[in-house]
Design an enzyme around this catalytic site. Structure first.
Site, PDB file in Angstrom:
ATOM      1  N   GLN A 139      -9.710  12.811  -0.863  1.00 60.16           N
ATOM      2  CA  GLN A 139      -9.014  13.634  -1.841  1.00 60.16           C
ATOM      3  C   GLN A 139      -9.515  15.075  -1.761  1.00 60.16           C
ATOM      4  O   GLN A 139     -10.582  15.347  -1.200  1.00 60.16           O
ATOM      5  CB  GLN A 139      -9.234  13.091  -3.258  1.00 60.16           C
ATOM      6  CG  GLN A 139      -8.711  11.666  -3.451  1.00 60.16           C
ATOM      7  CD  GLN A 139      -8.938  11.174  -4.865  1.00 60.16           C
ATOM      8  OE1 GLN A 139      -8.363  11.681  -5.820  1.00 60.16           O
ATOM      9  NE2 GLN A 139      -9.790  10.172  -5.012  1.00 60.16           N
ATOM     10  N   CYS A 155       0.833  -1.204   0.000  1.00 59.94           N
ATOM     11  CA  CYS A 155       0.000   0.000   0.000  1.00 59.94           C
ATOM     12  C   CYS A 155       0.872   1.260   0.000  1.00 59.94           C
ATOM     13  O   CYS A 155       1.733   1.418   0.874  1.00 59.94           O
ATOM     14  CB  CYS A 155      -0.920   0.015   1.214  1.00 59.94           C
ATOM     15  SG  CYS A 155      -1.872   1.546   1.395  1.00 59.94           S
ATOM     16  N   HIS A 162      -4.035   0.781   8.072  1.00 57.83           N
ATOM     17  CA  HIS A 162      -4.544   0.373   6.768  1.00 57.83           C
ATOM     18  C   HIS A 162      -5.935  -0.245   6.863  1.00 57.83           C
ATOM     19  O   HIS A 162      -6.744  -0.123   5.924  1.00 57.83           O
ATOM     20  CB  HIS A 162      -3.580  -0.637   6.128  1.00 57.83           C
ATOM     21  CG  HIS A 162      -3.993  -1.108   4.770  1.00 57.83           C
ATOM     22  ND1 HIS A 162      -3.683  -0.423   3.616  1.00 57.83           N
ATOM     23  CD2 HIS A 162      -4.715  -2.201   4.377  1.00 57.83           C
ATOM     24  CE1 HIS A 162      -4.185  -1.052   2.573  1.00 57.83           C
ATOM     25  NE2 HIS A 162      -4.811  -2.146   3.006  1.00 57.83           N
ATOM     26  N   CYS A 171       0.352   3.662   3.415  1.00 56.63           N
ATOM     27  CA  CYS A 171       0.806   3.271   4.752  1.00 56.63           C
ATOM     28  C   CYS A 171       2.121   3.983   5.068  1.00 56.63           C
ATOM     29  O   CYS A 171       2.818   4.451   4.164  1.00 56.63           O
ATOM     30  CB  CYS A 171       1.004   1.761   4.818  1.00 56.63           C
ATOM     31  SG  CYS A 171      -0.533   0.801   4.861  1.00 56.63           S
ATOM     32  N   HIS A 180      -8.647   7.022   3.124  1.00 59.61           N
ATOM     33  CA  HIS A 180      -8.138   8.284   2.594  1.00 59.61           C
ATOM     34  C   HIS A 180      -9.235   9.013   1.835  1.00 59.61           C
ATOM     35  O   HIS A 180     -10.257   8.433   1.460  1.00 59.61           O
ATOM     36  CB  HIS A 180      -6.946   8.052   1.664  1.00 59.61           C
ATOM     37  CG  HIS A 180      -7.315   7.477   0.331  1.00 59.61           C
ATOM     38  ND1 HIS A 180      -7.720   6.157   0.161  1.00 59.61           N
ATOM     39  CD2 HIS A 180      -7.366   8.031  -0.912  1.00 59.61           C
ATOM     40  CE1 HIS A 180      -7.985   5.932  -1.106  1.00 59.61           C
ATOM     41  NE2 HIS A 180      -7.781   7.052  -1.790  1.00 59.61           N
TER      42      HIS A 180
END
Length: 348
Positions: free
Chosen positions: A171, A70, A116, A73, A169
């Site tokens: 944006q 990932c 994660h 992470c 996450h």
């Protein structure tokens, strides 16, 4: 909150937001990265009057990597990521595969937690408040960039809505134009003002929903969450501060303090909609902020829209002919029933 700004190996900006003031962020990104090369282009649709971002370089972006690879992470021995530090609270960086770049705007990634396997709903109120501070700070910074007209903070959660990285996450997009959705809202605001002798449409919608009550999910000291009368999606919640403000920067301290508790409760209810044993509910969470230079931006109301594409257990709401072809939504779940379900699954 402590803010630390640094650079990744290819020159992209990285910002850490920490809960503690004594944290030192001096880790170096040692990956052998090539310079970022983008080909973003904005094309205007003459028939619809909207804009399309053409970004062919995104075809090569990271796609469903295994958890041990990932890129969001923290970095560890033998595996460098977009976050050089071994741990972090909240981190924001320029997207390596942006839809908008240079003269066409900017795209950033917001990592909510180093865990994660977590989710936004699993954050503590303190952690959620830090994300709100990051959203607000990035809105302020991106608003200063030349050509930026509107800042959009959002989260896509779940493969069902197209997420290609499983790490929690969101944006932020800084658009070089006012988005079509916002333009339509501003047009409706102006028409309502003219028809009612100066009344504000957002204020009236919120007052009407609170007065009706059937679609209200949460009504607290400073926020109201409700399923809109004409909800487009099976389960859709709009979250408004009770005092109208145009953007996150203008959000009052009381509303800012109460937000984590309210938002986390709504997210946790979303994960309980379909009953125990069901997978996490996929959703899109979107902050609507006023365009930066709109003449009537003070008439706009900051609000958050949260919706899921899952209509019932194991079934998704697809955008078929009427929705995709004509933008006329057909909702299988009555908004009143959706609100009732979201009240039923309240935290004990």
């Amino acid at each position: 909150m402590k803010k630390t700004m640094t650079r990744l190996a290819d020159g992209r900006e990285l910002i850490y937001y920490d809960l503690r003031d004594d944290v030192v962020r001096d880790d170096t990104d040692r990956r052998p990265l090539d310079p970022v090369s983008t080909a973003s282009e904005i094309r205007h649709d003459r028939l619809l009057g909207d804009s399309v971002a053409v970004a062919s370089h995104r075809q090569g972006r990271t796609y469903h990597p295994p958890a041990d690879a990932c890129p969001l992470c923290p970095s560890r021995d033998g595996h460098g990521t977009e976050i050089p530090a071994a741990d972090y609270d909240v981190a924001v960086f320029e997207n390596r595969f942006p839809s908008l770049a240079g003269d066409t705007g900017r795209c950033e990634v917001v990592c909510f937690t180093p865990d994660h396997d977590a989710s936004f709903a699993a954050l503590t109120e303190e952690q959620a408040a830090l994300v709100l501070e990051a959203w607000t700070d990035r809105t302020a910074e991106l608003s200063q960039l030349p050509g930026v007209q509107q800042v959009f903070c959002f989260e896509n959660r779940g493969a069902e809505v197209g997420v290609t990285l499983g790490h929690p996450h969101g944006q932020i997009y800084a658009y070089p134009f006012t988005t079509p959705r916002t333009e339509r809202m501003l047009d409706q605001v102006a028409a309502h003002r003219a028809a009612t002798g100066g009344r504000n449409l957002f204020d009236d919608v919120l007052a009407d929903e609170r007065a009706d009550g059937r679609r209200v999910v949460l009504d607290t000291g400073h926020w109201t969450a409700f399923v809109p009368y004409a909800a487009h999606w099976p389960y859709e919640v709009h979250l408004y501060p009770k005092r109208r403000v145009p953007d996150l920067l203008a959000l009052g301290e009381d509303a800012r303090t109460e937000f984590p508790q309210v938002y986390l409760e709504v997210l946790r209810r979303f994960d309980r909609i379909f009953g125990p044993g069901e997978p996490p509910t996929p959703y899109i969470s979107a902050w609507h902020q006023a365009p930066l230079y709109a003449a009537d931006r003070g008439e706009f109301a900051l609000h958050l829209e949260l919706f899921t594409v899952r209509r019932t257990s194991g079934k998704l709401k697809f955008l078929a002919g009427s929705e995709s072809g004509m933008n006329v939504f057909i909702n299988d779940v009555p908004p009143e029933a959706a609100a009732e379900r979201l009240r039923e699954v309240a935290s004990e």
